[in-house]
Scaffold this motif. Structure first.
Motif, PDB file in Angstrom:
ATOM      1  N   ASP A  77      -6.086  -2.534   5.158  1.00 26.75           N
ATOM      2  CA  ASP A  77      -6.840  -1.735   6.132  1.00 26.75           C
ATOM      3  C   ASP A  77      -8.285  -1.581   5.684  1.00 26.75           C
ATOM      4  O   ASP A  77      -9.219  -1.750   6.476  1.00 26.75           O
ATOM      5  CB  ASP A  77      -6.195  -0.360   6.305  1.00 26.75           C
ATOM      6  CG  ASP A  77      -4.997  -0.393   7.232  1.00 26.75           C
ATOM      7  OD1 ASP A  77      -5.207  -0.524   8.444  1.00 26.75           O
ATOM      8  OD2 ASP A  77      -3.858  -0.306   6.736  1.00 26.75           O
ATOM      9  N   ASP A  93      -5.168  -2.078  14.023  1.00 28.54           N
ATOM     10  CA  ASP A  93      -3.959  -1.416  13.524  1.00 28.54           C
ATOM     11  C   ASP A  93      -3.067  -2.467  12.860  1.00 28.54           C
ATOM     12  O   ASP A  93      -2.228  -3.093  13.506  1.00 28.54           O
ATOM     13  CB  ASP A  93      -3.222  -0.735  14.683  1.00 28.54           C
ATOM     14  CG  ASP A  93      -2.101   0.162  14.218  1.00 28.54           C
ATOM     15  OD1 ASP A  93      -1.634  -0.025  13.074  1.00 28.54           O
ATOM     16  OD2 ASP A  93      -1.678   1.048  14.991  1.00 28.54           O
ATOM     17  N   GLU A 106      -0.733  -2.064  10.550  1.00 31.41           N
ATOM     18  CA  GLU A 106       0.675  -1.667  10.476  1.00 31.41           C
ATOM     19  C   GLU A 106       1.413  -2.055  11.761  1.00 31.41           C
ATOM     20  O   GLU A 106       2.531  -2.580  11.718  1.00 31.41           O
ATOM     21  CB  GLU A 106       0.789  -0.163  10.236  1.00 31.41           C
ATOM     22  CG  GLU A 106       2.229   0.317  10.107  1.00 31.41           C
ATOM     23  CD  GLU A 106       2.319   1.807   9.861  1.00 31.41           C
ATOM     24  OE1 GLU A 106       3.449   2.287   9.622  1.00 31.41           O
ATOM     25  OE2 GLU A 106       1.273   2.499   9.919  1.00 31.41           O
ATOM     26  N   ARG A 107       0.780  -1.829  12.905  1.00 31.45           N
ATOM     27  CA  ARG A 107       1.400  -2.191  14.179  1.00 31.45           C
ATOM     28  C   ARG A 107       1.625  -3.698  14.252  1.00 31.45           C
ATOM     29  O   ARG A 107       2.666  -4.162  14.734  1.00 31.45           O
ATOM     30  CB  ARG A 107       0.517  -1.729  15.345  1.00 31.45           C
ATOM     31  CG  ARG A 107       1.088  -2.061  16.732  1.00 31.45           C
ATOM     32  CD  ARG A 107       0.055  -1.889  17.819  1.00 31.45           C
ATOM     33  NE  ARG A 107      -1.104  -2.757  17.648  1.00 31.45           N
ATOM     34  CZ  ARG A 107      -1.115  -4.059  17.953  1.00 31.45           C
ATOM     35  NH1 ARG A 107      -0.029  -4.643  18.436  1.00 31.45           N
ATOM     36  NH2 ARG A 107      -2.209  -4.775  17.766  1.00 31.45           N
ATOM     37  N   VAL A 145       2.070  -5.758  11.729  1.00 29.34           N
ATOM     38  CA  VAL A 145       3.164  -6.117  10.826  1.00 29.34           C
ATOM     39  C   VAL A 145       4.504  -5.845  11.497  1.00 29.34           C
ATOM     40  O   VAL A 145       5.420  -6.673  11.464  1.00 29.34           O
ATOM     41  CB  VAL A 145       3.054  -5.354   9.494  1.00 29.34           C
ATOM     42  CG1 VAL A 145       4.312  -5.560   8.660  1.00 29.34           C
ATOM     43  CG2 VAL A 145       1.827  -5.801   8.710  1.00 29.34           C
ATOM     44  N   TYR A 199       1.516  -2.479   0.108  1.00 29.27           N
ATOM     45  CA  TYR A 199       1.585  -1.064   0.481  1.00 29.27           C
ATOM     46  C   TYR A 199       2.836  -0.809   1.318  1.00 29.27           C
ATOM     47  O   TYR A 199       3.335  -1.694   2.013  1.00 29.27           O
ATOM     48  CB  TYR A 199       0.334  -0.666   1.261  1.00 29.27           C
ATOM     49  CG  TYR A 199      -0.879  -0.389   0.399  1.00 29.27           C
ATOM     50  CD1 TYR A 199      -1.064  -1.033  -0.815  1.00 29.27           C
ATOM     51  CD2 TYR A 199      -1.863   0.516   0.815  1.00 29.27           C
ATOM     52  CE1 TYR A 199      -2.179  -0.779  -1.604  1.00 29.27           C
ATOM     53  CE2 TYR A 199      -2.978   0.777   0.032  1.00 29.27           C
ATOM     54  CZ  TYR A 199      -3.130   0.125  -1.178  1.00 29.27           C
ATOM     55  OH  TYR A 199      -4.225   0.380  -1.960  1.00 29.27           O
ATOM     56  N   LYS A 253       3.498   0.713   4.109  1.00 27.58           N
ATOM     57  CA  LYS A 253       3.501   0.496   5.564  1.00 27.58           C
ATOM     58  C   LYS A 253       3.511  -0.974   5.936  1.00 27.58           C
ATOM     59  O   LYS A 253       3.865  -1.334   7.062  1.00 27.58           O
ATOM     60  CB  LYS A 253       2.315   1.202   6.210  1.00 27.58           C
ATOM     61  CG  LYS A 253       0.947   0.753   5.719  1.00 27.58           C
ATOM     62  CD  LYS A 253      -0.125   1.637   6.338  1.00 27.58           C
ATOM     63  CE  LYS A 253      -1.500   1.352   5.757  1.00 27.58           C
ATOM     64  NZ  LYS A 253      -2.522   2.253   6.340  1.00 27.58           N
ATOM     65  N   TYR A 254       3.126  -1.846   4.987  1.00 29.24           N
ATOM     66  CA  TYR A 254       3.180  -3.278   5.244  1.00 29.24           C
ATOM     67  C   TYR A 254       4.519  -3.886   4.817  1.00 29.24           C
ATOM     68  O   TYR A 254       4.951  -4.896   5.366  1.00 29.24           O
ATOM     69  CB  TYR A 254       2.079  -4.031   4.490  1.00 29.24           C
ATOM     70  CG  TYR A 254       0.692  -3.457   4.619  1.00 29.24           C
ATOM     71  CD1 TYR A 254       0.200  -2.989   5.836  1.00 29.24           C
ATOM     72  CD2 TYR A 254      -0.157  -3.391   3.518  1.00 29.24           C
ATOM     73  CE1 TYR A 254      -1.080  -2.476   5.943  1.00 29.24           C
ATOM     74  CE2 TYR A 254      -1.444  -2.889   3.616  1.00 29.24           C
ATOM     75  CZ  TYR A 254      -1.898  -2.420   4.816  1.00 29.24           C
ATOM     76  OH  TYR A 254      -3.166  -1.916   4.909  1.00 29.24           O
TER      77      TYR A 254
END
Length: 261
Positions: free
Chosen positions: A65, A82, A84-85, A87, A124, A126-127
């Protein structure tokens, strides 16, 4: 007696994430449309990652990010991306996959030998978690340690402090010299290196002697310099050579009793 842990790297050791073929191309296309730049956007992203690695800012090197925001800002792009979205969207077959057909079974076999398994990744949370969950790895690993949750990144031994406080780390398994082998050797635990293209002369050696083969030592030295290509880092055999090398998690599962005898 405390918990006996074996820790595993994730990317290129256990699984393939969607970044290279799916997430990064989508980001590049978005930025090209918004900025109409002639620059190689992917090269800018990768260069920033490698620069952080060369400065030993390993925790920040996987903060995509922050990296993407910086690249986009330098190009004059204003959109919020975004990641995360993205991924989550791309965490589906065949975009993500386990690197061996029966990977979950092999990991379970290792657990049946009395070990607890932990994933230890510089990615990370969130990934990584969306990929883990889609592939069923969250049901096999007893712990998932990400660099952002630990506050440290491999090869800093502090990344595994939670596990060492809770028991004994028996071995660490991974595909990188600079992150995985170095981490294990610094911790004084059994370093297991996975290399899926071992030459025949190395494979012909007994599994507990492969790491001493001159051809394998050359592989390690070449890989070390490739991983550290932006900085001059000496190749030290006591730090950079693993205790054992296997060609797959399947082989590790088959020989785990012999390897960790």
């Amino acid at each position: 007696m405390g918990t006996k842990w074996i820790t595993f790297d994730l990317d290129e050791t256990i699984m393939q994430n969607p970044f290279g073929k799916w997430v990064f191309p989508e980001i590049v296309n978005m930025l090209k449309k918004e900025t109409d730049t002639e620059e190689d956007i992917l090269d800018l992203i990768v260069s920033e990652h490698l620069q952080r690695m060369s400065e030993e800012r390993f925790l920040e090197a996987y903060d995509w990010d922050d990296i993407i925001t910086g690249v986009a800002g330098n190009l004059g792009a204003g959109s919020v991306i975004d990641i995360e979205r993205m991924v989550i969207k791309h965490s589906e077959s065949p975009k993500i996959y386990l690197l061996e057909d029966n990977m979950l079974d092999y990991l379970k076999r290792i657990k049946e030998k009395g070990f607890h398994l932990a994933a230890a990744t510089n990615g990370y949370s969130k990934y990584q978690l969306p990929v883990l969950q889609k592939l069923g790895l969250d049901r096999v690993f007893d712990e998932v340690i990400t660099s952002d949750s630990a506050g440290f990144a491999k090869p800093n031994p502090a990344v595994l402090k939670k596990l060492s406080d809770d028991g004994e780390i028996t071995a660490h398994v991974g595909d990188r010299i600079d992150h995985d082998v170095l981490l294990a050797n610094k911790l004084g635990v059994f370093s297991v290196f996975i290399h899926r293209a071992l030459p025949a002369e190395v494979l012909a050696y007994p599994i507990d002697e492969r790491a001493t083969h001159p051809s394998f030592i050359k592989i390690c030295e070449e890989k070390w310099h490739k991983e550290n290509r932006l900085r001059e880092m000496p190749f030290l055999e006591n730090e950079c050579i693993p205790k054992v090398v296997v060609q797959s998690v399947e082989e590790l599962a088959e020989k785990i009793g012999f390897i960790l005898k």
